[in-house]
Design a protein around this motif. Structure first.
Motif, PDB file in Angstrom:
ATOM      1  N   GLU A 176      10.724  18.757  56.186  1.00 58.99           N
ATOM      2  CA  GLU A 176      10.864  18.082  54.907  1.00 58.99           C
ATOM      3  C   GLU A 176       9.574  17.323  54.591  1.00 58.99           C
ATOM      4  OE1 GLU A 176      14.245  15.578  55.037  1.00 58.99           O
ATOM      5  OE2 GLU A 176      15.669  17.228  55.331  1.00 58.99           O
ATOM      6  N   SER A 177       9.109  17.464  53.363  1.00 57.10           N
ATOM      7  CA  SER A 177       7.880  16.766  52.954  1.00 57.10           C
ATOM      8  C   SER A 177       8.077  16.168  51.570  1.00 57.10           C
ATOM      9  CB  SER A 177       6.690  17.737  52.938  1.00 57.10           C
ATOM     10  OG  SER A 177       6.904  18.777  52.015  1.00 57.10           O
ATOM     11  N   GLY A 178       7.204  15.236  51.245  1.00 59.94           N
ATOM     12  CA  GLY A 178       7.304  14.560  49.956  1.00 59.94           C
ATOM     13  C   GLY A 178       6.876  15.451  48.804  1.00 59.94           C
ATOM     14  N   ASN A 179       7.215  15.014  47.607  1.00 59.57           N
ATOM     15  CA  ASN A 179       6.824  15.755  46.411  1.00 59.57           C
ATOM     16  C   ASN A 179       5.395  15.399  46.014  1.00 59.57           C
ATOM     17  OD1 ASN A 179       9.409  16.947  46.081  1.00 59.57           O
ATOM     18  ND2 ASN A 179      10.148  15.032  45.185  1.00 59.57           N
ATOM     19  N   THR A 180       4.616  16.417  45.698  1.00 58.36           N
ATOM     20  CA  THR A 180       3.244  16.200  45.245  1.00 58.36           C
ATOM     21  C   THR A 180       3.252  15.812  43.769  1.00 58.36           C
ATOM     22  OG1 THR A 180       2.372  17.805  46.825  1.00 58.36           O
ATOM     23  CG2 THR A 180       0.976  17.256  44.942  1.00 58.36           C
ATOM     24  N   VAL A 181       2.519  14.754  43.431  1.00 60.62           N
ATOM     25  CA  VAL A 181       2.472  14.285  42.046  1.00 60.62           C
ATOM     26  C   VAL A 181       1.056  13.840  41.686  1.00 60.62           C
ATOM     27  CG1 VAL A 181       4.879  13.520  41.881  1.00 60.62           C
ATOM     28  CG2 VAL A 181       3.160  11.943  42.784  1.00 60.62           C
ATOM     29  N   PHE A 182       0.704  14.057  40.432  1.00 60.71           N
ATOM     30  CA  PHE A 182      -0.441  13.358  39.859  1.00 60.71           C
ATOM     31  C   PHE A 182       0.059  12.006  39.374  1.00 60.71           C
ATOM     32  CE2 PHE A 182      -2.379  17.588  39.528  1.00 60.71           C
ATOM     33  CZ  PHE A 182      -3.686  17.293  39.896  1.00 60.71           C
ATOM     34  N   ILE A 183      -0.771  10.978  39.542  1.00 59.17           N
ATOM     35  CA  ILE A 183      -0.377   9.613  39.176  1.00 59.17           C
ATOM     36  C   ILE A 183      -1.471   8.987  38.317  1.00 59.17           C
ATOM     37  CG2 ILE A 183       0.428   7.381  40.041  1.00 59.17           C
ATOM     38  CD1 ILE A 183       0.813   8.729  42.784  1.00 59.17           C
ATOM     39  N   THR A 184      -1.074   8.367  37.222  1.00 58.90           N
ATOM     40  CA  THR A 184      -2.017   7.601  36.406  1.00 58.90           C
ATOM     41  C   THR A 184      -1.383   6.259  36.049  1.00 58.90           C
ATOM     42  OG1 THR A 184      -1.191   8.393  34.261  1.00 58.90           O
ATOM     43  CG2 THR A 184      -2.894   9.723  35.337  1.00 58.90           C
ATOM     44  N   ARG A 185      -2.210   5.307  35.700  1.00 60.97           N
ATOM     45  CA  ARG A 185      -1.694   4.044  35.191  1.00 60.97           C
ATOM     46  C   ARG A 185      -1.141   4.245  33.782  1.00 60.97           C
ATOM     47  NH1 ARG A 185      -6.524   2.876  37.521  1.00 60.97           N
ATOM     48  NH2 ARG A 185      -7.556   3.068  35.502  1.00 60.97           N
ATOM     49  N   LYS A 186      -0.156   3.431  33.408  1.00 64.93           N
ATOM     50  CA  LYS A 186       0.380   3.479  32.053  1.00 64.93           C
ATOM     51  C   LYS A 186      -0.533   2.743  31.076  1.00 64.93           C
ATOM     52  CE  LYS A 186       5.289   3.816  33.282  1.00 64.93           C
ATOM     53  NZ  LYS A 186       6.628   3.177  33.194  1.00 64.93           N
ATOM     54  N   TYR A 187      -1.374   1.862  31.626  1.00 64.11           N
ATOM     55  CA  TYR A 187      -2.233   1.047  30.774  1.00 64.11           C
ATOM     56  C   TYR A 187      -3.694   1.278  31.178  1.00 64.11           C
ATOM     57  CZ  TYR A 187       2.373  -1.060  30.512  1.00 64.11           C
ATOM     58  OH  TYR A 187       3.715  -1.239  30.370  1.00 64.11           O
ATOM     59  N   SER A 188      -4.607   0.828  30.342  1.00 65.28           N
ATOM     60  CA  SER A 188      -6.049   1.020  30.573  1.00 65.28           C
ATOM     61  C   SER A 188      -6.356   2.500  30.789  1.00 65.28           C
ATOM     62  CB  SER A 188      -6.527   0.197  31.779  1.00 65.28           C
ATOM     63  OG  SER A 188      -6.326  -1.180  31.569  1.00 65.28           O
ATOM     64  N   VAL A 189      -5.899   3.318  29.853  1.00 62.66           N
ATOM     65  CA  VAL A 189      -6.085   4.767  29.943  1.00 62.66           C
ATOM     66  C   VAL A 189      -7.281   5.170  29.088  1.00 62.66           C
ATOM     67  CG1 VAL A 189      -5.044   7.025  29.513  1.00 62.66           C
ATOM     68  CG2 VAL A 189      -3.627   5.120  30.321  1.00 62.66           C
ATOM     69  N   SER A 190      -8.281   5.777  29.719  1.00 55.54           N
ATOM     70  CA  SER A 190      -9.488   6.192  29.007  1.00 55.54           C
ATOM     71  C   SER A 190      -9.281   7.568  28.381  1.00 55.54           C
ATOM     72  CB  SER A 190     -10.668   6.246  29.976  1.00 55.54           C
ATOM     73  OG  SER A 190     -10.506   7.315  30.896  1.00 55.54           O
ATOM     74  N   PRO A 191     -10.130   7.938  27.415  1.00 58.79           N
ATOM     75  CA  PRO A 191     -10.045   9.291  26.836  1.00 58.79           C
ATOM     76  C   PRO A 191     -10.191  10.384  27.886  1.00 58.79           C
ATOM     77  CG  PRO A 191     -11.414   7.884  25.467  1.00 58.79           C
ATOM     78  CD  PRO A 191     -11.124   7.101  26.713  1.00 58.79           C
ATOM     79  N   ALA A 192     -11.070  10.174  28.867  1.00 59.17           N
ATOM     80  CA  ALA A 192     -11.249  11.180  29.918  1.00 59.17           C
ATOM     81  C   ALA A 192      -9.960  11.364  30.717  1.00 59.17           C
ATOM     82  CB  ALA A 192     -12.387  10.777  30.846  1.00 59.17           C
ATOM     83  N   MET A 193      -9.262  10.262  30.986  1.00 59.62           N
ATOM     84  CA  MET A 193      -7.985  10.356  31.691  1.00 59.62           C
ATOM     85  C   MET A 193      -6.974  11.156  30.877  1.00 59.62           C
ATOM     86  SD  MET A 193      -7.812   6.412  33.086  1.00 59.62           S
ATOM     87  CE  MET A 193      -6.107   6.504  33.636  1.00 59.62           C
ATOM     88  N   ARG A 194      -6.906  10.887  29.580  1.00 54.78           N
ATOM     89  CA  ARG A 194      -5.961  11.615  28.734  1.00 54.78           C
ATOM     90  C   ARG A 194      -6.274  13.105  28.702  1.00 54.78           C
ATOM     91  NH1 ARG A 194      -6.484   7.011  25.251  1.00 54.78           N
ATOM     92  NH2 ARG A 194      -7.934   8.138  23.919  1.00 54.78           N
ATOM     93  N   GLU A 195      -7.550  13.440  28.635  1.00 57.10           N
ATOM     94  CA  GLU A 195      -7.950  14.851  28.593  1.00 57.10           C
ATOM     95  C   GLU A 195      -7.591  15.561  29.891  1.00 57.10           C
ATOM     96  OE1 GLU A 195      -9.528  16.753  26.049  1.00 57.10           O
ATOM     97  OE2 GLU A 195      -8.653  15.080  24.932  1.00 57.10           O
ATOM     98  N   PHE A 196      -7.793  14.885  31.023  1.00 60.69           N
ATOM     99  CA  PHE A 196      -7.464  15.501  32.306  1.00 60.69           C
ATOM    100  C   PHE A 196      -5.959  15.702  32.426  1.00 60.69           C
ATOM    101  CE2 PHE A 196      -6.807  15.917  36.841  1.00 60.69           C
ATOM    102  CZ  PHE A 196      -7.918  16.634  37.248  1.00 60.69           C
ATOM    103  N   VAL A 197      -5.185  14.701  32.009  1.00 62.56           N
ATOM    104  CA  VAL A 197      -3.725  14.796  32.072  1.00 62.56           C
ATOM    105  C   VAL A 197      -3.214  15.942  31.214  1.00 62.56           C
ATOM    106  CG1 VAL A 197      -1.592  13.631  31.385  1.00 62.56           C
ATOM    107  CG2 VAL A 197      -3.301  12.398  32.725  1.00 62.56           C
ATOM    108  N   SER A 198      -3.859  16.194  30.085  1.00 58.24           N
ATOM    109  CA  SER A 198      -3.430  17.308  29.226  1.00 58.24           C
ATOM    110  C   SER A 198      -3.557  18.641  29.940  1.00 58.24           C
ATOM    111  CB  SER A 198      -4.256  17.327  27.930  1.00 58.24           C
ATOM    112  OG  SER A 198      -5.599  17.729  28.183  1.00 58.24           O
ATOM    113  N   LEU A 199      -4.514  18.760  30.858  1.00 63.41           N
ATOM    114  CA  LEU A 199      -4.680  19.992  31.626  1.00 63.41           C
ATOM    115  C   LEU A 199      -3.623  20.093  32.722  1.00 63.41           C
ATOM    116  CD1 LEU A 199      -8.564  20.044  32.008  1.00 63.41           C
ATOM    117  CD2 LEU A 199      -7.156  21.383  30.446  1.00 63.41           C
TER     118      LEU A 199
END
Length: 299
Positions: A272-295
């Motif tokens: 049994e292993s944990g679930n893999t997730v991408f994690i970002t903050r809900k606040y202080s989100v830069s445009p580069a972060m938003r673009e990466f998350v869209s991918l």
């Protein structure tokens, strides 16, 4: 107080050396010292413990450092937001990853780089615990880790983007494959029973992925022969390539190792292993972060 002074103070806290920090800021050491002194006067308290050189931050200095990091990041995010009016996005994106996950992040970085070639991506390998800490302290922008051992405050602070299941596999060379006892395998999947007494190369025990393996091994009465431990995924794969032993890795890593290094793998069940997730903050989100998350979201 101004942002330039906070920038100088931040660099001093990183380098812990006046001359090195001054060089990084492209100023002289006396200018840096005068700027730090002016910052201390504006706050009415000492921020740096001084000897003949930098010694440490005071308690007040540690508080100022946390705010300085956030203010400087917000400034960088603002520059990114405004850069869209004059051309392509510019700036940086810092990503922290655990050594083992079900996701090969390089194709995502490649797609991001093709869309935003003026964004410099920094990739940092760390433990899951440290990854959460660095996200909280704004030291990284995006994390790729495991969705567990999180506090309620973490879950309120972060967005999570679940990925495919983190199945495990046994990585080996052809020479080692021939030594595996694979009799009575119904679906070509190995179990821990197939690995007992064989030489194993594993990630270090401080790594979250290793803890999944140790937990599974502890539930058996089998004997396992761990001949090498490392916190470097590169050295783990290299050890397999040199026939030092079998590695237990995520299926994603196993597939990449097969393509890049002509290694072999078989699925490993009953761990049994944990679930893999991408994690970002809900606040202080830069445009580069938003673009990466869209991918991430369209995968």
């Amino acid at each position: 107080m101004n942002l330039r002074q906070l920038h100088y103070f931040y660099e001093l806290a990183q380098f812990k050396h006046f001359a090195k920090a001054a060089k990084a800021c492209h100023i002289t050491q006396p200018t840096l010292s005068a700027s730090i002194t002016a910052l201390e006067k504006s706050f009415g308290t000492e921020l740096v413990v001084r000897g003949s050189q930098f010694v440490a931050l005071t308690d007040a200095g540690q508080i100022v450092l946390r705010y300085a990091e956030k203010m400087l990041l917000d400034q960088a995010a603002l520059k990114q937001e405004l850069s869209v009016f004059s051309g392509p996005l510019i700036g940086s994106l810092r990503i922290g990853i655990v050594p083992q996950s079900s996701v090969d992040i390089m194709p995502i970085i490649k797609a991001f780089n093709e869309l935003h070639p003026n964004i410099a991506v920094t990739l940092l390998v760390t433990t899951n615990e440290k990854l959460i800490e660095q996200l909280t302290l704004h030291q990284i922008d995006i994390g790729l880790g495991f969705d567990e051992n999180l506090t309620e405050a973490n879950r309120r602070t972060f967005h999570f983007y679940p990925q495919i299941d983190n199945d495990m596999a046994v990585l080996s060379t052809q020479a080692l494959v021939n030594q595996l006892d694979t009799t009575a395998l119904s679906d070509n999947r190995l179990t821990l029973n197939n690995l007992q007494r064989l030489p194993l190369v594993l990630l270090s025990q401080n790594m979250q992925f290793r803890q999944y393996i140790d937990n599974a091994m502890a539930k058996t009465d089998l004997h396992f022969n761990v001949v090498l431990e490392t916190d470097s995924l590169f050295h783990l794969v290299s050890a397999v390539k040199h026939n030092i032993g079998y590695a237990i890795v995520s299926s994603g890593i196993a597939k990449s190792a097969q393509q890049l290094f002509n290694l072999h793998y078989r699925q490993l069940q009953s761990i049994e292993s944990g679930n893999t997730v991408f994690i970002t903050r809900k606040y202080s989100v830069s445009p580069a972060m938003r673009e990466f998350v869209s991918l991430i979201e369209i995968r």
